[in-house]
Design a protein around this motif. Structure first.
Motif, PDB file in Angstrom:
ATOM      1  N   ALA A 135       0.835  -1.205   0.000  1.00 21.94           N
ATOM      2  CA  ALA A 135       0.000   0.000   0.000  1.00 21.94           C
ATOM      3  C   ALA A 135       0.870   1.255   0.000  1.00 21.94           C
ATOM      4  O   ALA A 135       0.592   2.214  -0.734  1.00 21.94           O
ATOM      5  CB  ALA A 135      -0.926  -0.007   1.214  1.00 21.94           C
ATOM      6  N   PHE A 136       1.931   1.237   0.807  1.00 16.39           N
ATOM      7  CA  PHE A 136       2.844   2.389   0.840  1.00 16.39           C
ATOM      8  C   PHE A 136       3.505   2.589  -0.526  1.00 16.39           C
ATOM      9  O   PHE A 136       3.628   3.707  -1.014  1.00 16.39           O
ATOM     10  CB  PHE A 136       3.911   2.201   1.928  1.00 16.39           C
ATOM     11  N   GLY A 137       3.916   1.485  -1.152  1.00 18.91           N
ATOM     12  CA  GLY A 137       4.538   1.555  -2.480  1.00 18.91           C
ATOM     13  C   GLY A 137       3.584   2.120  -3.519  1.00 18.91           C
ATOM     14  O   GLY A 137       3.973   2.911  -4.376  1.00 18.91           O
ATOM     15  N   ALA A 138       2.333   1.703  -3.454  1.00 23.69           N
ATOM     16  CA  ALA A 138       1.333   2.207  -4.414  1.00 23.69           C
ATOM     17  C   ALA A 138       1.098   3.698  -4.219  1.00 23.69           C
ATOM     18  O   ALA A 138       1.004   4.458  -5.193  1.00 23.69           O
ATOM     19  CB  ALA A 138       0.032   1.439  -4.247  1.00 23.69           C
ATOM     20  N   ILE A 139       1.042   4.123  -2.963  1.00 25.70           N
ATOM     21  CA  ILE A 139       0.838   5.551  -2.689  1.00 25.70           C
ATOM     22  C   ILE A 139       2.056   6.360  -3.129  1.00 25.70           C
ATOM     23  O   ILE A 139       1.915   7.413  -3.751  1.00 25.70           O
ATOM     24  CB  ILE A 139       0.538   5.768  -1.185  1.00 25.70           C
ATOM     25  N   ALA A 140       3.243   5.850  -2.844  1.00 27.38           N
ATOM     26  CA  ALA A 140       4.474   6.551  -3.239  1.00 27.38           C
ATOM     27  C   ALA A 140       4.570   6.662  -4.764  1.00 27.38           C
ATOM     28  O   ALA A 140       4.939   7.708  -5.304  1.00 27.38           O
ATOM     29  CB  ALA A 140       5.695   5.829  -2.675  1.00 27.38           C
ATOM     30  N   THR A 141       4.217   5.604  -5.457  1.00 28.90           N
ATOM     31  CA  THR A 141       4.235   5.622  -6.923  1.00 28.90           C
ATOM     32  C   THR A 141       3.254   6.654  -7.465  1.00 28.90           C
ATOM     33  O   THR A 141       3.565   7.391  -8.410  1.00 28.90           O
ATOM     34  CB  THR A 141       3.894   4.225  -7.478  1.00 28.90           C
ATOM     35  N   LYS A 142       2.083   6.719  -6.878  1.00 25.86           N
ATOM     36  CA  LYS A 142       1.073   7.686  -7.331  1.00 25.86           C
ATOM     37  C   LYS A 142       1.537   9.120  -7.085  1.00 25.86           C
ATOM     38  O   LYS A 142       1.336  10.003  -7.920  1.00 25.86           O
ATOM     39  CB  LYS A 142      -0.260   7.423  -6.612  1.00 25.86           C
ATOM     40  N   VAL A 143       2.188   9.368  -5.937  1.00 23.59           N
ATOM     41  CA  VAL A 143       2.702  10.702  -5.636  1.00 23.59           C
ATOM     42  C   VAL A 143       3.777  11.090  -6.642  1.00 23.59           C
ATOM     43  O   VAL A 143       3.781  12.206  -7.174  1.00 23.59           O
ATOM     44  CB  VAL A 143       3.239  10.764  -4.178  1.00 23.59           C
ATOM     45  N   ILE A 144       4.693  10.167  -6.918  1.00 27.08           N
ATOM     46  CA  ILE A 144       5.746  10.437  -7.903  1.00 27.08           C
ATOM     47  C   ILE A 144       5.129  10.701  -9.264  1.00 27.08           C
ATOM     48  O   ILE A 144       5.512  11.648  -9.958  1.00 27.08           O
ATOM     49  CB  ILE A 144       6.746   9.262  -7.955  1.00 27.08           C
ATOM     50  N   ASP A 145       4.181   9.879  -9.636  1.00 25.09           N
ATOM     51  CA  ASP A 145       3.501  10.050 -10.919  1.00 25.09           C
ATOM     52  C   ASP A 145       2.818  11.404 -11.002  1.00 25.09           C
ATOM     53  O   ASP A 145       2.922  12.116 -12.000  1.00 25.09           O
ATOM     54  CB  ASP A 145       2.474   8.932 -11.114  1.00 25.09           C
ATOM     55  N   THR A 146       2.148  11.788  -9.949  1.00 25.02           N
ATOM     56  CA  THR A 146       1.394  13.033  -9.944  1.00 25.02           C
ATOM     57  C   THR A 146       2.313  14.252 -10.042  1.00 25.02           C
ATOM     58  O   THR A 146       2.075  15.153 -10.838  1.00 25.02           O
ATOM     59  CB  THR A 146       0.530  13.132  -8.673  1.00 25.02           C
ATOM     60  N   PHE A 147       3.355  14.280  -9.246  1.00 23.46           N
ATOM     61  CA  PHE A 147       4.187  15.480  -9.179  1.00 23.46           C
ATOM     62  C   PHE A 147       5.277  15.532 -10.245  1.00 23.46           C
ATOM     63  O   PHE A 147       5.472  16.565 -10.882  1.00 23.46           O
ATOM     64  CB  PHE A 147       4.813  15.621  -7.793  1.00 23.46           C
ATOM     65  N   ILE A 148       5.958  14.454 -10.463  1.00 22.17           N
ATOM     66  CA  ILE A 148       7.101  14.486 -11.369  1.00 22.17           C
ATOM     67  C   ILE A 148       6.673  14.290 -12.817  1.00 22.17           C
ATOM     68  O   ILE A 148       6.997  15.088 -13.694  1.00 22.17           O
ATOM     69  CB  ILE A 148       8.155  13.447 -10.952  1.00 22.17           C
ATOM     70  N   LEU A 149       5.933  13.231 -13.074  1.00 17.14           N
ATOM     71  CA  LEU A 149       5.560  12.944 -14.459  1.00 17.14           C
ATOM     72  C   LEU A 149       4.614  13.991 -15.033  1.00 17.14           C
ATOM     73  O   LEU A 149       4.685  14.291 -16.225  1.00 17.14           O
ATOM     74  CB  LEU A 149       4.954  11.543 -14.562  1.00 17.14           C
ATOM     75  N   SER A 150       3.773  14.565 -14.216  1.00 18.93           N
ATOM     76  CA  SER A 150       2.880  15.602 -14.738  1.00 18.93           C
ATOM     77  C   SER A 150       3.676  16.842 -15.144  1.00 18.93           C
ATOM     78  O   SER A 150       3.355  17.487 -16.145  1.00 18.93           O
ATOM     79  CB  SER A 150       1.796  15.948 -13.729  1.00 18.93           C
ATOM     80  N   LYS A 151       4.730  17.159 -14.402  1.00 26.08           N
ATOM     81  CA  LYS A 151       5.575  18.298 -14.781  1.00 26.08           C
ATOM     82  C   LYS A 151       6.309  18.010 -16.085  1.00 26.08           C
ATOM     83  O   LYS A 151       6.418  18.890 -16.948  1.00 26.08           O
ATOM     84  CB  LYS A 151       6.568  18.619 -13.670  1.00 26.08           C
ATOM     85  N   VAL A 152       6.797  16.793 -16.235  1.00 26.24           N
ATOM     86  CA  VAL A 152       7.482  16.416 -17.470  1.00 26.24           C
ATOM     87  C   VAL A 152       6.511  16.488 -18.643  1.00 26.24           C
ATOM     88  O   VAL A 152       6.828  17.031 -19.706  1.00 26.24           O
ATOM     89  CB  VAL A 152       8.099  15.003 -17.346  1.00 26.24           C
ATOM     90  N   ASN A 153       5.313  15.965 -18.463  1.00 22.77           N
ATOM     91  CA  ASN A 153       4.301  15.997 -19.530  1.00 22.77           C
ATOM     92  C   ASN A 153       3.903  17.432 -19.870  1.00 22.77           C
ATOM     93  O   ASN A 153       3.679  17.750 -21.043  1.00 22.77           O
ATOM     94  CB  ASN A 153       3.074  15.182 -19.138  1.00 22.77           C
ATOM     95  N   ASN A 154       3.800  18.286 -18.857  1.00 20.34           N
ATOM     96  CA  ASN A 154       3.467  19.693 -19.110  1.00 20.34           C
ATOM     97  C   ASN A 154       4.545  20.368 -19.936  1.00 20.34           C
ATOM     98  O   ASN A 154       4.241  21.154 -20.840  1.00 20.34           O
ATOM     99  CB  ASN A 154       3.251  20.440 -17.796  1.00 20.34           C
ATOM    100  N   LYS A 155       5.802  20.082 -19.634  1.00 21.67           N
ATOM    101  CA  LYS A 155       6.905  20.677 -20.407  1.00 21.67           C
ATOM    102  C   LYS A 155       6.875  20.193 -21.858  1.00 21.67           C
ATOM    103  O   LYS A 155       7.097  20.966 -22.781  1.00 21.67           O
ATOM    104  CB  LYS A 155       8.246  20.359 -19.761  1.00 21.67           C
TER     105      LYS A 155
END
Length: 138
Positions: free
Chosen positions: A17-37
């Motif tokens: 559960a912790f891994g799934a939450i951590a992955t979602k946080v990384i996806d939300t903050f980091i990958l969304s910024k990369v996609n926006n750029k």
């Protein structure tokens, strides 16, 4: 034994559960910024392509022997849009230089020499080539 395995299953579930939450946080903050750029670069390239195309068409289709006021206005309009999209100060100065020559040619239209027509025509072609070069950088 059953107690240990139940405890182990609970620990694995918490870790998952912790891994799934951590992955979602990384996806939300980091990958969304990369996609926006990436989306921003794509938008900038498309906008430049449209503005550069319109400006180039106007520059290459203007009749320098008899420039019409509407053609001059269109070139100024597309130049303004193009300048807003540029960060290259040299290219901005090239556009301004071309516009200055074009306006001066229009002011002296009746007595403009072939030399002046040639200079404005050459500056226009050089400007189109510079726009092409800038577009390839994006």
């Amino acid at each position: 034994m059953f107690n240990i395995s139940l405890s182990l299953v609970g620990q694995v579930a918490k870790t998952a559960a912790f891994g799934a939450i951590a992955t979602k946080v990384i996806d939300t903050f980091i990958l969304s910024k990369v996609n926006n750029k990436i989306d921003q670069k794509r938008w900038l390239r498309q906008s430049k392509l449209e503005a550069f195309t319109k400006l180039s068409q106007e520059i290459l289709s203007i009749d320098l022997n008899n420039p019409k006021e509407e053609s001059l206005r269109s070139i100024k309009e597309y130049s303004a849009k193009t300048i807003l999209l540029l960060e290259d100060r040299v290219l901005i100065n090239t556009i301004e230089d071309y516009l200055t020559y074009l306006v001066n040619l229009n002011k002296t239209c009746h007595d403009s020499s072939k030399n002046m027509l040639s200079v404005v025509d050459k500056k226009g072609i050089n400007l189109v080539m510079a726009l092409n070069k800038n577009l390839k950088k994006v």
